[in-house]
Design a protein around this motif. Structure first.
Motif, short mmCIF file in Angstrom:
data_model
loop_
_atom_site.label_atom_id
_atom_site.label_comp_id
_atom_site.label_asym_id
_atom_site.label_seq_id
_atom_site.Cartn_x
_atom_site.Cartn_y
_atom_site.Cartn_z
N LEU A 45 0.83 -1.21 0.00
CA LEU A 45 0.00 0.00 0.00
C LEU A 45 0.86 1.25 0.00
CD1 LEU A 45 -2.54 -0.97 2.83
CD2 LEU A 45 -2.79 -1.32 0.37
N ALA A 46 0.33 2.30 -0.61
CA ALA A 46 0.98 3.62 -0.62
C ALA A 46 -0.11 4.67 -0.50
CB ALA A 46 1.79 3.82 -1.89
N LEU A 47 0.31 5.88 -0.18
CA LEU A 47 -0.63 7.00 -0.05
C LEU A 47 -0.35 8.01 -1.15
CD1 LEU A 47 -2.76 8.65 1.60
CD2 LEU A 47 -0.82 9.64 2.83
N LYS A 71 3.72 9.45 6.57
CA LYS A 71 5.14 9.82 6.53
C LYS A 71 5.74 9.61 5.14
CE LYS A 71 6.13 8.66 11.36
NZ LYS A 71 6.89 7.74 12.24
N GLY A 72 4.97 9.00 4.25
CA GLY A 72 5.46 8.76 2.90
C GLY A 72 6.02 7.36 2.68
N ILE A 93 -5.31 6.14 0.02
CA ILE A 93 -4.45 4.95 0.03
C ILE A 93 -4.84 4.06 -1.14
CG2 ILE A 93 -3.87 2.88 1.36
CD1 ILE A 93 -4.49 4.59 3.88
N TYR A 94 -3.84 3.51 -1.81
CA TYR A 94 -4.12 2.62 -2.94
C TYR A 94 -3.18 1.42 -2.91
CZ TYR A 94 -0.07 4.75 -5.24
OH TYR A 94 1.20 5.19 -5.54
N ILE A 95 -3.56 0.38 -3.62
CA ILE A 95 -2.77 -0.85 -3.69
C ILE A 95 -1.72 -0.70 -4.77
CG2 ILE A 95 -2.83 -3.33 -4.14
CD1 ILE A 95 -5.79 -3.26 -3.20
N VAL A 96 -0.46 -0.84 -4.37
CA VAL A 96 0.66 -0.77 -5.31
C VAL A 96 0.89 -2.14 -5.93
CG1 VAL A 96 3.14 -0.32 -5.53
CG2 VAL A 96 1.74 1.09 -4.03
N GLY A 97 0.75 -3.18 -5.13
CA GLY A 97 0.97 -4.53 -5.61
C GLY A 97 0.32 -5.54 -4.70
N ALA A 98 0.12 -6.74 -5.21
CA ALA A 98 -0.49 -7.81 -4.44
C ALA A 98 0.12 -9.14 -4.86
CB ALA A 98 -2.00 -7.83 -4.66
N SER A 99 0.16 -10.07 -3.91
CA SER A 99 0.60 -11.41 -4.23
C SER A 99 -0.18 -12.39 -3.37
CB SER A 99 2.10 -11.57 -3.98
OG SER A 99 2.39 -11.44 -2.61
N THR A 100 -0.18 -13.63 -3.79
CA THR A 100 -0.93 -14.63 -3.03
C THR A 100 -0.20 -15.02 -1.76
OG1 THR A 100 0.03 -16.33 -4.43
CG2 THR A 100 -2.18 -15.58 -4.98
N THR A 101 1.12 -15.01 -1.78
CA THR A 101 1.92 -15.25 -0.58
C THR A 101 3.28 -14.60 -0.77
OG1 THR A 101 2.77 -17.33 -1.45
CG2 THR A 101 0.87 -17.48 0.03
N ILE A 102 4.00 -14.42 0.31
CA ILE A 102 5.34 -13.85 0.19
C ILE A 102 6.28 -14.87 -0.44
CG2 ILE A 102 7.37 -13.32 1.58
CD1 ILE A 102 5.85 -11.42 3.11
N SER A 103 6.20 -16.11 0.01
CA SER A 103 7.04 -17.16 -0.55
C SER A 103 6.38 -18.50 -0.33
CB SER A 103 8.43 -17.16 0.11
OG SER A 103 8.30 -17.58 1.45
N SER A 104 6.95 -19.51 -0.90
CA SER A 104 6.38 -20.85 -0.75
C SER A 104 6.62 -21.38 0.65
CB SER A 104 6.97 -21.80 -1.79
OG SER A 104 8.37 -21.84 -1.63
N THR A 105 7.58 -20.81 1.36
CA THR A 105 7.88 -21.24 2.73
C THR A 105 7.13 -20.34 3.70
OG1 THR A 105 9.85 -19.87 2.70
CG2 THR A 105 10.13 -22.20 2.14
N THR A 106 5.82 -20.48 3.73
CA THR A 106 4.96 -19.61 4.55
C THR A 106 5.29 -19.75 6.03
OG1 THR A 106 3.26 -20.00 2.91
CG2 THR A 106 2.56 -18.95 4.92
N GLU A 107 5.71 -20.91 6.46
CA GLU A 107 6.01 -21.11 7.87
C GLU A 107 7.18 -20.23 8.31
OE1 GLU A 107 3.93 -22.75 9.75
OE2 GLU A 107 2.80 -23.19 7.93
#
Length: 133
Positions: free
Chosen positions: A64-66, A113-114, A72-86
């Motif tokens: 998210l960014a302002l 704050k930017g 506020i708007y969505i800059v990017g999205a993903s389904t997960t950060i990585s395959s190693t969610t644990e």
């Protein structure tokens, strides 16, 4: 008569090819909802969470960014950060809490704050945010 017939036939083919070539050269892809990106703005992080809570519960992560004057708007999205969610749960975040309102307030302050934030929610219900540099 044969010459006239062949002249008309050849001339017709040339005209037809020229028209087709011009039509192909001027071809524009139709605009669909998937080709036009419409930016959605939120008043604050609380409003964002109201709309995307279920998605965060499924492990989705948002950046998210302002934009001043818009929200506020969505800059990017993903389904997960990585395959190693644990491993994500072990990782240190810039901020994490189970309190939704404290989380939203902290995120709003950082966005003001930017800073650009990547946010998510762990399986145990902990909201987390990382400040992107």
């Amino acid at each position: 008569m044969k010459k006239l017939f062949f002249s008309l036939l050849i001339g017709g083919v040339l005209v037809n090819c020229t028209v087709i070539a011009a039509a192909v050269a001027n071809h524009l892809d139709p605009i669909s909802s998937s080709t036009v990106r419409q930016q959605v703005y939120f008043h604050d992080v609380e409003e964002f969470l109201a709309h995307y809570e279920a998605s965060l519960d499924q492990g989705n992560v948002y950046t998210l960014a302002l934009e001043r004057g818009k929200g506020i708007y969505i800059v990017g999205a993903s389904t997960t950060i990585s395959s190693t969610t644990e491993l994500v749960a072990v990782r240190q975040h810039s901020y994490s809490t189970k309190d939704k309102l404290k989380f939203a307030k902290w995120c709003n302050e950082q966005l003001e704050k930017g800073n650009v934030l990547t946010i998510g929610k762990d399986k145990d219900g902990t909201y987390w945010a990382d400040i992107r540099k």
